[in-house]
Design a protein around this motif. Structure first.
Motif, PDB file in Angstrom:
ATOM      1  N   GLY A   1       0.828  -1.202   0.000  1.00  0.00           N
ATOM      2  CA  GLY A   1       0.000   0.000   0.000  1.00  0.00           C
ATOM      3  C   GLY A   1       0.859   1.246   0.000  1.00  0.00           C
ATOM      4  O   GLY A   1       2.068   1.199   0.274  1.00  0.00           O
ATOM      5  N   PRO A   2       0.278   2.389  -0.291  1.00  0.00           N
ATOM      6  CA  PRO A   2       1.061   3.619  -0.408  1.00  0.00           C
ATOM      7  C   PRO A   2       1.517   4.141   0.945  1.00  0.00           C
ATOM      8  O   PRO A   2       0.837   3.979   1.956  1.00  0.00           O
ATOM      9  N   GLY A   3       2.668   4.758   0.958  1.00  0.00           N
ATOM     10  CA  GLY A   3       3.101   5.491   2.138  1.00  0.00           C
ATOM     11  C   GLY A   3       2.641   6.924   2.014  1.00  0.00           C
ATOM     12  O   GLY A   3       1.809   7.262   1.169  1.00  0.00           O
ATOM     13  N   HIS A   4       3.159   7.795   2.840  1.00  0.00           N
ATOM     14  CA  HIS A   4       2.809   9.206   2.725  1.00  0.00           C
ATOM     15  C   HIS A   4       3.475   9.785   1.481  1.00  0.00           C
ATOM     16  O   HIS A   4       4.657   9.541   1.221  1.00  0.00           O
ATOM     17  N   SER A   5       2.742  10.608   0.736  1.00  0.00           N
ATOM     18  CA  SER A   5       3.322  11.178  -0.487  1.00  0.00           C
ATOM     19  C   SER A   5       4.499  12.076  -0.178  1.00  0.00           C
ATOM     20  O   SER A   5       5.407  12.236  -0.994  1.00  0.00           O
TER      21      SER A   5
END
Length: 330
Positions: free
Chosen positions: A319-323
């Motif tokens: 999943g994505p981390g913080h942009s």
């Protein structure tokens, strides 16, 4: 074979395409019209938008320009003039038919951001409405500067009418706001702004008759909806009707794929998932309990749909981390 195809390049679709690019997905954005921005760009480019985080008071035009600039950051491919005329689920994902067979596209997942579908304005209810369209009657104001020094009447009592009248007050020589009720239905802060603007309010009145003069002006007959004997006349250069818009049908309802629709739109679960795996919907096209048709709502749904799409076609991808932690050069 694309990873994600986003259908619809209004504000929500543009952001979904950008966010998919941010996650390095192989994404394509499709738009049926030649212009980007959807209803915002078409109907109220100069209207100020107050309910999008960080952009309070920016115009619709500024919002779309910013979204397009953002999308270009990762060279998001956008195809215009592409109507999706059919959508079929396949063993590998989805097949999209463009312009009745002009092109066939394949994608592992699809995000629908098509809004309420084709739309048309709610018309002024007078016998000669069609004739007045060439004599000062309009249903949108794409360029406020065009009303410089004129006498303008705005008809309606919702957000669009109130905001437009307030904006015109700084441009037009004289601005009227005509509403069939005493109270306006706009956002509270918009009503406050109207109170301090140089707008003459005509309530409770409706336009029962409009006659075009030879000099190009319009003579409006205003009548009290509850008392036909109470009426007056008003002469203006332009009349802008802001009764809102009604949808003329959604093309997606005729696709071969099995989807659940209700009166409000396409029913989704967990806000973005349709009944078909790998097919998601965001923005005004969606329907679920307590859904609110706001751009801000769609902006929140866009990352959720993209992340769900990636998890669908590639479950092993983290999943994505913080942009803010991404190594992206300005």
């Amino acid at each position: 074979m694309y990873d994600i195809i986003v259908v619809g390049a209004g504000p929500v679709g543009l952001f979904a395409g950008y966010y998919a690019s941010l996650r390095d997905a192989n994404v394509l954005l499709l738009e049926a019209q030649d212009a980007l921005g959807g209803q915002v760009a078409t109907l109220y480019p100069d209207k100020k938008i107050w309910d999008v985080a960080g952009l309070a008071g920016d115009t619709g035009r500024q919002l779309i320009d910013g979204l397009v600039k953002q999308a270009k950051r990762f060279d998001l491919p956008i195809q215009r003039g592409c109507r999706v005329t059919d959508l079929v689920r396949t063993d590998s994902g989805y097949q999209l038919t463009i312009n009745d067979g002009e092109e066939i596209l394949q994608s592992k997942s699809v995000i629908l951001a098509t809004g309420k579908g084709a739309f048309e304005p709610r018309r002024l209810q007078v016998a000669n409405e069609a004739e007045l369209l060439t004599a000062g009657l309009s249903y949108s104001a794409p360029d406020l500067a065009a009303f410089q020094g004129q006498t303008v009447a705005v008809l309606g009592g919702g957000d669009s009418a109130v905001d437009l009248a307030t904006e015109l007050a700084s441009v037009a020589d004289k601005t009227y706001l005509i509403h069939r009720r005493e109270a306006f239905r706009a956002l509270e802060q918009s009503v406050k702004a109207l109170a301090s603007a140089k707008v003459t309010k005509k309530t409770p009145f409706k336009v029962s008759e409009a006659v075009a003069k030879k000099d190009g002006q319009l003579v409006l007959t205003l009548t009290n909806p509850k008392d036909d004997q109470q009426s007056e006349q008003l002469t203006v250069d332009r009349l802008i009707v802001q009764y809102g818009f009604k949808t003329a049908g959604q093309a997606e309802r005729h696709w071969a794929i099995d989807l659940d629709w209700d009166r409000a739109g396409l029913r989704v679960e967990d806000q973005v998932k349709t009944k078909q795996p790998g097919l998601f919907a965001i923005g005004d096209v969606t329907s679920y309990p307590d859904h609110v048709d706001l751009i801000a709502t769609g902006f929140g749904q866009a990352p959720a749909a993209v992340n769900a799409a990636i998890a669908y076609y590639n479950p092993e991808q983290a999943g994505p981390g913080h942009s803010s932690s991404l190594d992206i050069q300005d």
